[in-house]
Design a protein around this motif. Structure first.
Motif, short mmCIF file in Angstrom:
data_model
loop_
_atom_site.label_atom_id
_atom_site.label_comp_id
_atom_site.label_asym_id
_atom_site.label_seq_id
_atom_site.Cartn_x
_atom_site.Cartn_y
_atom_site.Cartn_z
N LYS A 1 -20.20 7.16 9.26
CA LYS A 1 -20.09 6.00 10.16
C LYS A 1 -19.74 4.74 9.34
N LEU A 2 -20.40 4.58 8.21
CA LEU A 2 -20.13 3.42 7.35
C LEU A 2 -18.70 3.45 6.80
N PHE A 3 -18.22 4.65 6.48
CA PHE A 3 -16.83 4.75 5.99
C PHE A 3 -15.89 4.12 7.01
N GLU A 4 -16.16 4.40 8.30
CA GLU A 4 -15.28 3.89 9.33
C GLU A 4 -15.50 2.39 9.54
N HIS A 5 -16.78 2.00 9.74
CA HIS A 5 -17.07 0.60 10.08
C HIS A 5 -16.72 -0.36 8.95
N GLU A 6 -16.83 0.10 7.73
CA GLU A 6 -16.58 -0.81 6.60
C GLU A 6 -15.22 -0.54 5.94
N ASN A 7 -14.40 0.25 6.59
CA ASN A 7 -13.04 0.53 6.10
C ASN A 7 -13.02 0.85 4.60
N ILE A 8 -13.91 1.75 4.21
CA ILE A 8 -14.10 2.03 2.79
C ILE A 8 -12.80 2.52 2.14
N VAL A 9 -12.11 3.44 2.79
CA VAL A 9 -10.93 4.03 2.15
C VAL A 9 -9.81 2.98 1.99
N GLY A 10 -9.59 2.20 3.05
CA GLY A 10 -8.58 1.13 2.97
C GLY A 10 -8.92 0.15 1.86
N ASN A 11 -10.20 -0.18 1.75
CA ASN A 11 -10.61 -1.12 0.70
C ASN A 11 -10.45 -0.54 -0.70
N VAL A 12 -10.69 0.77 -0.84
CA VAL A 12 -10.49 1.39 -2.16
C VAL A 12 -9.04 1.22 -2.58
N LYS A 13 -8.13 1.40 -1.63
CA LYS A 13 -6.69 1.24 -1.95
C LYS A 13 -6.44 -0.15 -2.52
N LYS A 14 -6.99 -1.18 -1.82
CA LYS A 14 -6.75 -2.57 -2.27
C LYS A 14 -7.41 -2.80 -3.62
N LYS A 15 -8.68 -2.39 -3.73
CA LYS A 15 -9.41 -2.66 -4.97
C LYS A 15 -8.77 -1.94 -6.15
N SER A 16 -8.26 -0.74 -5.89
CA SER A 16 -7.72 0.00 -7.03
C SER A 16 -6.45 -0.67 -7.56
N ALA A 17 -5.72 -1.37 -6.68
CA ALA A 17 -4.55 -2.11 -7.16
C ALA A 17 -5.01 -3.26 -8.07
N ASP A 18 -6.10 -3.94 -7.68
CA ASP A 18 -6.62 -5.03 -8.53
C ASP A 18 -7.12 -4.48 -9.87
N HIS B 1 -6.16 -1.82 -11.34
CA HIS B 1 -4.99 -1.40 -12.12
C HIS B 1 -4.42 -2.60 -12.91
N GLN B 2 -4.38 -3.74 -12.24
CA GLN B 2 -3.84 -4.93 -12.89
C GLN B 2 -4.71 -5.36 -14.08
N ILE B 3 -6.03 -5.33 -13.87
CA ILE B 3 -6.92 -5.73 -14.97
C ILE B 3 -6.80 -4.74 -16.14
N PHE B 4 -6.63 -3.47 -15.80
CA PHE B 4 -6.51 -2.48 -16.87
C PHE B 4 -5.26 -2.69 -17.74
N GLU B 5 -4.25 -3.33 -17.17
CA GLU B 5 -3.06 -3.61 -17.96
C GLU B 5 -3.43 -4.34 -19.26
N GLN C 1 -14.81 -6.70 -11.82
CA GLN C 1 -14.37 -7.50 -12.97
C GLN C 1 -15.45 -7.56 -14.05
N ALA C 2 -16.71 -7.73 -13.60
CA ALA C 2 -17.81 -7.80 -14.57
C ALA C 2 -17.94 -6.48 -15.33
N MET C 3 -17.82 -5.37 -14.60
CA MET C 3 -17.95 -4.07 -15.25
C MET C 3 -16.81 -3.86 -16.25
N MET C 4 -15.61 -4.25 -15.84
CA MET C 4 -14.46 -4.01 -16.73
C MET C 4 -14.50 -4.91 -17.96
N SER C 5 -15.09 -6.09 -17.82
CA SER C 5 -15.14 -6.91 -19.05
C SER C 5 -16.20 -6.34 -20.01
N ILE C 6 -17.24 -5.72 -19.47
CA ILE C 6 -18.20 -5.03 -20.36
C ILE C 6 -17.51 -3.87 -21.07
N MET C 7 -16.72 -3.11 -20.30
CA MET C 7 -16.01 -1.96 -20.92
C MET C 7 -15.10 -2.43 -22.04
#
Ligand code: PLP
Length: 449
Positions: free
Chosen positions: A335-352, A354-358, A432-438
């Motif tokens: 239910k949360l996957f649907e109400h919070e558009n988890i999959v759509g948001n993963v798509k957006k977040k993964s693009a961001d 990807h950019q930081i990983f550059e 962002q915080a996690m990736m700067s630790i990495m």
């Protein structure tokens, strides 16, 4: 001794932890006491980002109200009753939802309690399917080089990671291995060339052996435990095409990739692939409780459906198969996957992401960054030009993750591949915080001194 010290002592004295050299644990013990959102807190009060989703499970963060409430309200009814010969309310409701959610054609749900058990079930079903329809020569499996499908003996038999599996070889049944398209380490370094070469080799194997092969099993789009290795475009659909034309069942193991992790609900959706059998677990309950599934087409199911005396039934099950608490929390999770558009948001977040990983490419020892959705592996190498690995005894990956822990983030390495699998609901600030630790940890361990 305070409470924390007493717990540490007890853990050292009595526990034996999975995938852990206990000598390492004794040197750097850690006991988690609580969690909140995307963080975990230890018994000394130190807070860490859960950068690997507590081993690739967590979706909405810890202590998500809707999931906590689902467990509590199911507890007011019943915690567990068996699924042997009967069913229960949440397991039945969940089955219908899973059939609607998974690739069209997967119409039956068989429950179990871990990724490995879901794989055992898939293998036994595939094996017995051919017997039940009278094609008894089809008894073997094809698996990918470097594959991982869990730690029970059947799952290990279709695994191919020497460090985990080699010692058990005398216990394992034989399976055929076919090359996995590892683009970074392919001599051409070219995705299409690498894909076509692997597909051609698979075709040769199928041409020669298809009469003996019951099924091929793979991790779709991204090999996980083998080092986070993504497939080139067109490989998965190419494998599906070959399996169909040689009458070999396709088992896709979505234990790591399923439930939104790759930016699609299931990794198979990236290439419109419909397997004969699909396994999943981990994110199914949002990372709360041990429920896994093996889903099959009606064609497979029908081969087991007959009068009892024909002896075609699937004699397999576990004490906690279809546990109500787990199924109730899985329903709330979906239910949360649907109400919070988890999959759509993963798509957006993964693009961001990807950019930081550059920016990570500027680090001297980052050889390759492989990302599908919010599933990433960073391969560290001694020499970027030649791709020469570090000496494994140096344990660079492990040391980087220890440094990350010091800096406030937990994850586990796969050799010298650093895994980044944050909870899917992580915000951009969290990511962002996690990736700067990495980045800091990789720099400090590989270049700092
Ligand atoms: N299959 C795949 C692809 C996995 O990544 C894993 C675990 O990481 C498993 C199976 C085994 O799952 P479990 O640890 O729940 O037994």
């Amino acid at each position: 001794m305070n409470d924390h010290e007493q717990l540490i002592e007890k853990s050292k004295k009595h526990l034996w932890l999975p995938f852990t050299q206990m000598k390492d644990y004794e040197r750097d013990p850690l006991i988690i006491e609580s969690g909140e959102g995307v963080t975990l807190k230890d018994t000394e009060g130190k807070v860490y980002y859960d950068g690997f989703s507590s081993v690739w499970l967590n979706v909405h963060g810890h202590r998500k109200k809707e999931l906590d409430d689902a467990v509590r309200s199911q507890l007011d009814k019943i915690a567990h009753s068996t699924l042997l010969g009967m069913t229960n309310v949440p397991a039945t409701e969940l089955a219908e939802q899973l059939v609607n959610l998974t690739p069209t054609g997967l119409d039956r749900v068989f429950y179990s309690d871990s990724g490995a058990t879901s794989v055992e079930i898939a293998l036994k079903m595939a094996f017995q399917y051919w017997r039940n329809i009278g094609k008894t020569s089809k008894q073997k499996f094809i698996t990918m080089n470097n594959g991982y499908h869990g730690d029970t003996v059947g799952a290990v038999s279709v695994g191919d990671i020497d460090i985990f599996h080699k010692v058990y070889k005398p216990l394992m049944f034989d399976s055929y291995k076919t090359p996995y398209p590892y683009i970074y380490r392919h001599p051409s370094g070219n995705a299409d060339v690498c894909r076509d070469e692997c597909l051609n080799k698979l075709q040769l194997l199928l041409e020669e052996r298809h009469n003996e092969i019951a099924a091929l099993i793979l991790e779709p789009m991204m090999q996980g435990a083998g080092g986070m290795i993504n497939m080139p475009k067109g490989f998965l659909s190419g494998v599906e095409r070959l399996c169909k034309s040689y009458d070999v069942l396709l088992i896709t193991d979505e234990v790591a990739t399923g439930f939104g992790r790759t930016g699609e609900m299931f990794a198979c959706n990236h290439e419109g692939v419909v397997p004969d059998i699909m396994t999943a677990g981990k994110g199914l309950t949002g990372g709360y409780l041990p429920i896994a599934i093996t889903m099959t087409s009606e064609k497979i199911y029908e081969a087991f459906y007959d009068d009892y005396t024909k002896m075609k039934a699937f004699f397999h099950g576990h004490s906690y198969t279809g546990n109500q608490l787990g199924c109730a929390v899985a329903l709330a999770n979906l239910k949360l996957f649907e109400h919070e558009n988890i999959v759509g948001n993963v798509k957006k977040k993964s693009a961001d992401v990807h950019q930081i990983f550059e920016e990570f490419h500027e680090l001297k020892h980052v050889g390759d960054i492989r990302q599908v959705g919010l599933m990433t592996g960073i391969e560290l190498v001694k020499d970027k030009q030649t791709k020469e690995p570090f000496q494994w005894e140096k344990r660079i990956g492990y040391n980087v993750t220890l440094k990350m822990r010091e800096l406030g983030m937990l994850t586990r390495p796969l050799g010298d591949v650093i895994v980044f699998m944050p909870p899917l609901a992580s915000t951009n600030d969290d990511l962002q915080a996690m990736m700067s630790i990495m980045k800091e940890a990789i720099y400090t361990i590989t270049e700092g001194s």
